[in-house]
Design an enzyme around this catalytic site. Structure first.
Site, PDB file in Angstrom:
ATOM      1  N   LYS A 149      12.065 -13.129  33.453  1.00  0.00           N
ATOM      2  CA  LYS A 149      12.900 -13.168  34.660  1.00  0.00           C
ATOM      3  C   LYS A 149      12.339 -14.157  35.663  1.00  0.00           C
ATOM      4  O   LYS A 149      11.154 -14.113  35.999  1.00  0.00           O
ATOM      5  CB  LYS A 149      12.982 -11.785  35.321  1.00  0.00           C
ATOM      6  CG  LYS A 149      13.979 -11.731  36.489  1.00  0.00           C
ATOM      7  CD  LYS A 149      13.945 -10.408  37.230  1.00  0.00           C
ATOM      8  CE  LYS A 149      12.961 -10.415  38.360  1.00  0.00           C
ATOM      9  NZ  LYS A 149      13.357 -11.346  39.475  1.00  0.00           N
ATOM     10  N   CYS A 183      -1.259 -19.529  44.876  1.00  0.00           N
ATOM     11  CA  CYS A 183      -1.991 -18.260  44.888  1.00  0.00           C
ATOM     12  C   CYS A 183      -3.497 -18.475  45.016  1.00  0.00           C
ATOM     13  O   CYS A 183      -4.206 -17.646  45.587  1.00  0.00           O
ATOM     14  CB  CYS A 183      -1.679 -17.460  43.628  1.00  0.00           C
ATOM     15  SG  CYS A 183      -1.983 -18.345  42.087  1.00  0.00           S
ATOM     16  N   GLU A 189      -3.365 -13.141  53.066  1.00  0.00           N
ATOM     17  CA  GLU A 189      -2.773 -14.302  52.399  1.00  0.00           C
ATOM     18  C   GLU A 189      -1.515 -14.740  53.144  1.00  0.00           C
ATOM     19  O   GLU A 189      -0.588 -13.948  53.337  1.00  0.00           O
ATOM     20  CB  GLU A 189      -2.422 -13.959  50.949  1.00  0.00           C
ATOM     21  CG  GLU A 189      -1.871 -15.142  50.176  1.00  0.00           C
ATOM     22  CD  GLU A 189      -1.562 -14.805  48.727  1.00  0.00           C
ATOM     23  OE1 GLU A 189      -1.806 -15.649  47.848  1.00  0.00           O
ATOM     24  OE2 GLU A 189      -1.068 -13.688  48.471  1.00  0.00           O
TER      25      GLU A 189
END
Length: 500
Positions: free
Chosen positions: A191, A300, A400
């Site tokens: 997905k 990331c 983050e």
């Protein structure tokens, strides 16, 4: 032209036919959910295309197709070398269509076309080629026990794999997961992220063209709140591989635990970058800039916490800010001179601006940036932002941000640098700059992260394991280690005459 496709013309003049259906059993089909997802150009906030969005019934059809393909002789009995040949064909087709795929990802994501073409696509192609070479080399062992027993192991695919990929590197992240899964003989339901639904559907076309049997790879778009749980909780799914936020990963772990599914999770990070006073300052500044400002800061492993030894702190900050101003040109992602395009979505744009406001309100100093750069009130553009005078307790230091925002702080000793680098719930990437070889290896060993770059940043390679510790994930992708995530070992004991 099919009802499940649309003719598009990208801003760079590239015309093509975009599939819009769900790719199940090597065919594009309409979603039974009657739901759709509309892709938005982050530069202009206008619609690009609308694609089908899978609901639970559609997920079930995709999983059933993958389960059937797993047992079908066309895949199950396909010689491993031939499996590698199919993957090599896919890599060839990716290379043949790299300009088109780079165009779609730049348009859909907001990243610069030059980065998509010269960084993302080569990585995707190399990853599939690398794992194609592993397809016939994932074998077991014979094990010495005693003269009355013959013991050996067989390495099997795990089975049907549900893969959920993020929006920051749509094609690269897809190949990171597809490569080892296919090399080991699994079948897949993958997905795409809601924000970037387009290029992966072209990938579906190429998978069919390469000759993969129906059902081996099924590609869906869908809303995470509905399609995600339907994939993770499906009883015929044997493994879940996810890249995305730590919060979502927690939910996936809970859902997968109900049936003890095998999981691989690659989640968030707040990666430190340490600059010692003996570092090559010019290189430290250049790599540090790339480590946080490339790909709109949407990485990331972004080295978003820079710790600089106090003896060179002022010099580093001065040169880093100059580099940001000189290199990080924000603008049209189709222009060769542009370094930073728009953020991927309105949601991400707003989130980053909230963090910038938080940094200002908590007393951090803005050395450069800190504002929106919209064009005529449109586009998700944010100026690259550098904060100094940052305290370790501040949100911008601890959380983050996933955008072009960096904090720079000073330290006085090696022990302090290590302690503060490790003072985080995350542990994905890290970097350090020094010309002292002993210190480099000593500090690398002490940093709590899945990866350490010495005198570089974001220097990834498909042949080298990638993954984190602590709340940055479970398991490893890429390299030989990536095969472990998609295969399982069966032990066989042969009695050679040992009587009871």
């Amino acid at each position: 032209m099919s009802k499940l496709s649309v003719s598009l013309k990208a801003p760079n003049g590239r015309q093509y036919v975009q599939p819009t259906g769900l790719f199940i059993n090597n065919e594009f089909v309409t979603a039974k959910s009657n739901k759709t997802i509309t892709s938005i150009d982050p530069a202009t906030e206008t619609e690009i295309a609308t694609v089908q969005a899978a609901g639970s019934e559609d997920v079930n059809l995709a999983v059933q197709a993958a389960h059937k393909a797993l047992k079908d002789p066309s895949w199950k009995l396909l010689p491993a070398t031939d499996r590698g040949i199919l993957m090599t064909r896919l890599a060839d087709l990716l290379e043949k269509n790299k300009e088109l795929l780079a165009t779609i990802d730049a348009w859909d994501n907001g990243k610069t076309y030059s980065e998509a073409l010269n960084t993302d696509l080569p990585e995707a192609i190399t990853t599939i080629r690398y794992y194609a070479g592993w397809a016939d080399k994932t074998y077991g062992q014979t094990i010495n026990t005693d003269h009355k027993k013959f013991a050996y192991t067989i390495r099997h695919p795990i089975g049907v794999v549900a893969q959920i990929i993020p929006w920051n590197y749509p094609l690269s992240m897809a190949t990171w997961k597809l490569g080892p899964a296919l090399a080991c003989g699994n079948t897949v339901v993958i997905k795409a992220a809601e924000q970037t639904p387009l290029s992966i559907l072209i990938l579906g076309q190429l998978i069919k063209e390469a000759g993969f049997p129906p059902g081996v790879v099924n590609i869906i778009n869908g809303y995470g709140a509905e399609a995600g749980p339907a994939m993770v909780e499906h009883p015929l799914v044997d493994k879940v591989a996810f890249t995305g936020s730590t919060a979502t990963a927690r939910q996936i772990m809970k859902m997968a635990s109900a049936t003890l599914k095998n999981i691989t999770l690659e989640t968030g990070g707040k990666s430190p970058l340490i600059v010692f006073k003996d570092a090559d300052m010019e290189q430290a500044v250049k790599w540090s800039h790339l480590g946080i400002m490339s790909n709109q800061g949407q990485i990331c492993t972004a080295t978003s916490r820079i710790l600089v030894e106090d003896g060179v702190y002022d010099e580093f900050v001065k040169k880093f800010v100059e580099t940001v101003k000189d290199v990080s040109k924000v603008g049209d992602q189709w222009e060769d001179s542009t370094y930073q395009g728009p953020q991927v979505s309105r949601q991400q744009y707003d989130r980053i601006l909230q963090y910038i406001d938080s940094g200002k309100s908590e007393g951090a100093q803005v050395a450069t940036g800190g504002e929106t750069l919209q064009k005529d009130g449109k586009g998700f553009y944010i100026s690259p932002t550098v904060f100094t005078e940052v305290k370790d307790s501040m949100k911008i230091y601890r959380e983050e941000i996933f955008g072009p925002v960096v904090v720079i702080s000073k330290f006085s000793s090696e022990d302090e640098a290590i302690r503060r680098a490790n003072d985080t719930t995350y542990g994905l990437g890290s970097a350090l700059f020094t010309q002292n070889l002993e210190r480099a290896h000593r500090v690398a060993a002490e940093i709590e992260a899945g990866m350490v770059w010495i005198n570089s940043s974001q220097d990834c390679d498909p042949r080298v394991p990638f993954g984190g510790v602590k709340m940055s994930g479970i398991g490893r992708e890429l390299g030989e280690a990536g095969l472990e995530a998609y295969s399982q070992i069966k032990a066989v004991h042969v009695n050679m005459g040992n009587k009871l």
